[in-house]
Design an enzyme around this catalytic site. Sequence first.
Site, PDB file in Angstrom:
ATOM      1  N   GLU A 142       5.302  -3.741  11.719  1.00  0.00           N
ATOM      2  CA  GLU A 142       3.945  -3.213  11.810  1.00  0.00           C
ATOM      3  C   GLU A 142       3.064  -4.126  10.979  1.00  0.00           C
ATOM      4  O   GLU A 142       3.285  -4.294   9.783  1.00  0.00           O
ATOM      5  CB  GLU A 142       3.930  -1.768  11.295  1.00  0.00           C
ATOM      6  CG  GLU A 142       2.666  -1.046  11.684  1.00  0.00           C
ATOM      7  CD  GLU A 142       1.646  -1.048  10.575  1.00  0.00           C
ATOM      8  OE1 GLU A 142       0.690  -1.846  10.678  1.00  0.00           O
ATOM      9  OE2 GLU A 142       1.807  -0.284   9.625  1.00  0.00           O
ATOM     10  N   CYS A 174      -3.311   0.373   6.955  1.00  0.00           N
ATOM     11  CA  CYS A 174      -3.304  -0.272   8.275  1.00  0.00           C
ATOM     12  C   CYS A 174      -4.030   0.600   9.277  1.00  0.00           C
ATOM     13  O   CYS A 174      -4.631   0.099  10.234  1.00  0.00           O
ATOM     14  CB  CYS A 174      -1.871  -0.480   8.751  1.00  0.00           C
ATOM     15  SG  CYS A 174      -0.925  -1.450   7.615  1.00  0.00           S
ATOM     16  N   THR A 175      -3.948   1.908   9.084  1.00  0.00           N
ATOM     17  CA  THR A 175      -4.530   2.846  10.041  1.00  0.00           C
ATOM     18  C   THR A 175      -5.946   3.282   9.653  1.00  0.00           C
ATOM     19  O   THR A 175      -6.468   4.231  10.227  1.00  0.00           O
ATOM     20  CB  THR A 175      -3.649   4.105  10.144  1.00  0.00           C
ATOM     21  OG1 THR A 175      -3.419   4.569   8.815  1.00  0.00           O
ATOM     22  CG2 THR A 175      -2.337   3.836  10.829  1.00  0.00           C
ATOM     23  N   ASN A 217       0.799  -1.234   0.000  1.00  0.00           N
ATOM     24  CA  ASN A 217       0.000   0.000   0.000  1.00  0.00           C
ATOM     25  C   ASN A 217       0.831   1.284   0.000  1.00  0.00           C
ATOM     26  O   ASN A 217       0.333   2.344  -0.376  1.00  0.00           O
ATOM     27  CB  ASN A 217      -1.039  -0.007   1.135  1.00  0.00           C
ATOM     28  CG  ASN A 217      -0.426  -0.101   2.504  1.00  0.00           C
ATOM     29  OD1 ASN A 217       0.767  -0.347   2.645  1.00  0.00           O
ATOM     30  ND2 ASN A 217      -1.221   0.080   3.538  1.00  0.00           N
TER      31      ASN A 217
END
Length: 496
Positions: free
Chosen positions: A264, A298-299, A169
Site C-alpha cells: 500500500e 494514506c487515506t 504513521n
Amino acid sequence: MAGSGTFAEIIDGDVFNYYSNGQWNKSSSGKFVPIINPTSNKIHFKVQACTQEEVNKAIESAKTAQKLWAKTPLWKRAELLHKAAAILKEHKAPIAECLVKEIAKPAKDAVTEVVRSGDLVSYCAEEGVRVLGEGKFLVSDSFPGNERTKYCLTSKIPLGVVLAIPPFNYPVNLAVSKIAPALISGNSIVLKPPTQGAVAALHMVHCFHLAGFPKGLISCVTGKGSEIGDFLTMHPDVNCISFTGGDTGIAISKKSAMIPLQMELGGKDACIVLEDADLDLVAANIVKGGFSYSGQRCTAVKVALVMKSVADTLVKKINDKVAKLTVGPPEDDCDITPVVTESSANFIEELVKDAKEKGATFCQEYKRKGNLIWPLLLDNVGANMRIAREEPFGPVLPVIRINSVEEGILHCNSSNFGLQGCVFTKDINKAMLVSDAMETGTVQINSAPARGPDHFPFQGLKDSGIGSQGITNSINMMTKVKTTIINLPTPSYTMG
Ligand code: G3P
C-alpha cells in the site's frame, strides 16, 4: 517511561536493542540510528544499526523456527496471539508514549492505535482458526478420461518467512496487521520498522516476546535503509513482503522476484461533493478526514471536488471547523501536531508556495514553526497547481470547484493513485454511479475515506498498491493453496 519496567531488557545503555532468535541484542556495528522527536527536532531515542550479517542471522532463525511453527496446532497459535493481544493492551500507556515522542501522534490517538492493534490481533486469531481450519473438496468432471475418477482436497499452507515493513504513521497497527495474519497462518516474521516509530515497534514486539512465541519465530531488525533495506527485500530466504509506505514500494516490487507482495503506497483520496449533499456532514468529514493526525494518513481526504453551487456554503462550514482545531504538541493531545520530519514540512511548504504563486485562495494565513504547520484550506485550486495532484501528507487541503460530477470523476481518475475516494449525496443511485466510475480500491458513500474496521478489505489501484489487505485477505495472501488428489482406477459409477 519507554524502556523501563517490563521493558527494561530491551535497552542497553541509551540504545534500544534489536530482537532476533528470541533475544534482545546489541549490534556488532557499534553504531546507532538516531530518532528525532518531531516536536523538539532533537534526538529522543537511539536504536541499533544492524549489519547485513545480523539480518542474515535473523532470517536464518526465522526460517528454522517456521518449520516447527507450521506444524503447531492452529488453536495453539491462536492462543499465543490472544495472549500477545492482551499484553499489548496492558502496555498501551508506555507504547503510546513512544508514539507521542517518535511520530508526534496526539496522545489519545496514540493509545487508540495500540488498543486497535490488540483488537486486530485477537480478531485475526479467531478468523485464522476458521479460515485456515477448512479446505475444499472437488470432484473431477468432464476432463477427458477422468470423469469422476479424481477427488481433490485443498488446504492452505504457509509461505515461509514474511518480511513486514510498516510506515511511520502507524508503526504499531500497520506492523501487527502484517504480523498477526502471518503468524496465525504458520509463517515466521522479520519486521523492519520505520526509523521513526521503531521504539514503539520494539515495545510491541516485546509484548509478543512476553506472550511466549517460539524462539526465532519473530525478529525485529533496526538500522539504516541504505545498509539493510535492499538486503532484506532481495534476500533469497524471504518468501513474502508486506509493505506499507511510499514510492520505495515500487522499487521493491521491481527488485523482488517470484514472491507474493502486498503493498500500500499512498493515495490522493478525492472527496466528491454533489449539490444535494448534507453539507454539515460533509464539513465534519472533510475536517476529520483531511486534518486528523495532521493529514499524515494514506487515506486522508487529499482533495475536495465540490459542485460550484454549494462551494461557498461548504467552504464557510469547513473554515468554521478548521478555526476550532487545536494546534500544538502531541502531549497536549492537540488536533494538529508537528509533521514527522523537517523535510516533510519543507515539502508541504513547497506545495503551498506553488499554490500561492498560481493563485489559490488562502482561507487561513500560512503559518509554520519548526515542523508544526497550522491547518490550511486552499480554495479555488486549479489543476495546474501541484497540490491538486501531489500528496502533501500534511495539514493542507485543496478545494477544487467543479461544474459537473463528470469533471470530479475525471480529476479523480487522472491521478496515478487509486486508494480510496468518497462521494457525498442523498441520492443512492447517483452515489452508486459515482462509486462505479471512481478508479479507486474503495469508495465511501457519505463518509471520509478510512482503512478500518481492520477486517474490511483494503486495497489500492494503480500506484496505490498491490493485493488486498484486511484480516481475511491478508491470511489468504500469506498462504498458498495446496491440493492433494485421490485418483480412482476406474470411474466411481457408470451410467445406465
Ligand atoms: O496505510 C493506511 C493508513 O495510512 C491509513 O489508515 O486507519 O487512518 O485509515 P487509517
